[in-house]
Motif scaffolding. Structure first.
Motif, short mmCIF file in Angstrom:
data_model
loop_
_atom_site.label_atom_id
_atom_site.label_comp_id
_atom_site.label_asym_id
_atom_site.label_seq_id
_atom_site.Cartn_x
_atom_site.Cartn_y
_atom_site.Cartn_z
N SER A 128 8.04 -11.20 2.11
CA SER A 128 6.70 -11.61 2.58
C SER A 128 6.54 -11.74 4.01
CB SER A 128 6.41 -12.96 2.15
OG SER A 128 7.43 -13.77 2.59
N SER A 129 7.56 -11.00 4.94
CA SER A 129 7.14 -11.16 6.29
C SER A 129 6.56 -9.78 6.75
CB SER A 129 8.62 -11.47 6.84
OG SER A 129 9.64 -10.60 6.70
N PHE A 130 6.58 -8.95 5.80
CA PHE A 130 6.18 -7.61 6.25
C PHE A 130 4.81 -7.40 5.85
CE2 PHE A 130 10.63 -6.89 6.07
CZ PHE A 130 11.12 -5.80 7.02
N ASP A 131 3.93 -6.54 6.61
CA ASP A 131 2.50 -6.03 6.50
C ASP A 131 2.45 -5.02 5.67
OD1 ASP A 131 -0.16 -5.82 6.72
OD2 ASP A 131 -0.20 -5.80 8.98
N TYR A 132 1.77 -5.23 4.28
CA TYR A 132 1.49 -4.13 3.67
C TYR A 132 0.23 -3.93 3.34
CZ TYR A 132 5.90 -6.10 2.09
OH TYR A 132 7.36 -6.30 1.99
N ARG A 133 -0.67 -4.29 4.47
CA ARG A 133 -2.31 -4.02 4.61
C ARG A 133 -2.61 -2.68 4.84
NH1 ARG A 133 -4.01 -9.03 8.11
NH2 ARG A 133 -1.87 -8.22 9.18
N GLU A 134 -2.05 -1.92 5.34
CA GLU A 134 -2.54 -0.48 5.87
C GLU A 134 -2.67 0.28 4.70
OE1 GLU A 134 -4.21 2.20 7.37
OE2 GLU A 134 -3.38 0.68 8.85
N LEU A 135 -3.99 0.51 4.32
CA LEU A 135 -4.15 1.31 3.13
C LEU A 135 -4.25 2.78 3.26
CD1 LEU A 135 -7.36 -0.98 1.82
CD2 LEU A 135 -4.86 -1.07 1.05
N THR A 136 -3.87 3.46 4.38
CA THR A 136 -3.58 4.70 4.64
C THR A 136 -2.57 5.37 4.35
OG1 THR A 136 -3.60 4.60 6.73
CG2 THR A 136 -5.89 4.84 6.07
N GLN A 137 -1.38 4.33 3.94
CA GLN A 137 -0.05 4.73 3.76
C GLN A 137 0.47 4.32 2.42
OE1 GLN A 137 2.47 3.25 6.86
NE2 GLN A 137 3.09 1.57 5.77
N ASP A 138 1.53 5.26 2.03
CA ASP A 138 2.21 4.67 0.72
C ASP A 138 3.28 3.83 1.13
OD1 ASP A 138 0.82 6.46 -0.94
OD2 ASP A 138 2.12 8.11 -0.71
N TYR A 139 3.60 2.89 0.23
CA TYR A 139 4.58 1.72 0.19
C TYR A 139 5.48 2.03 -0.63
CZ TYR A 139 1.53 -0.42 3.52
OH TYR A 139 0.64 -0.91 4.63
N TYR A 140 6.81 2.47 -0.44
CA TYR A 140 7.87 2.34 -1.41
C TYR A 140 8.82 1.23 -1.67
CZ TYR A 140 6.30 7.38 -1.77
OH TYR A 140 5.35 8.45 -1.96
#
Length: 157
Positions: free
Chosen positions: A88-100
């Protein structure tokens, strides 16, 4: 872009089926790294996924190395009990990239040569000392929903 769950050599078909169902219900991509500890025809796998399998965005890979070969390090999160920071300490809000989000096999976790290569990309789910780890399908759901929450649940209602 997209969220991706990567299962490295999963052993338990019911866990993979439950994860597939969560992926189908959230639009998250599922990647299975071989060898698998079961057949994809396994009745427990199909039962856990119910009739949602046609809606799972699934890709099979021969090995973790081949999967990682064309991925950007910044997009990778290795989920392991020894991770350096809570998920939960990472930011996953950038909608222009993939998250794996890469999870290890239930019995062994991720290979040490991978976690030592990417220590700053290793995340964990906080827990006490009474257990070795959380159930894989539960851990995947927790991570998926945190990333989706940060993104304001796009395309979900």
């Amino acid at each position: 872009m997209s969220l991706h769950i990567v299962l490295h050599e999963p052993d338990i078909p019911a866990n993979t089926g439950n994860i597939a169902r969560t992926c189908a219900g959230t639009g998250v991509f599922l990647h299975l790294i071989h060898p698998l500890g079961f057949s994809t025809e396994d009745r427990m796998l199909k039962r856990a996924g119910c009739d949602y399998w046609p809606h799972v965005l699934i890709t099979h890979h021969d090995s973790l190395d081949t999967f990682l070969a064309d991925k950007k390090k910044e997009n990778l999160y290795f989920v392991e009990t020894t991770g350096s920071a809570p998920y939960s300490s990472f930011d996953y809000r950038e909608l222009t990239q993939d998250y794996y989000f890469i999870f290890g096999k239930e019995t062994q976790g991720l290979p040490e040569n991978i976690t030592s290569k990417y220590p700053e990309r290793c995340i964990r789910l906080p827990q006490n000392d009474q257990i070795r780890s959380l159930n894989l399908s539960n851990a995947v759901a927790i991570v998926i929903y945190e990333a989706l929450r940060q993104q304001s649940f796009p395309s979900l209602h």
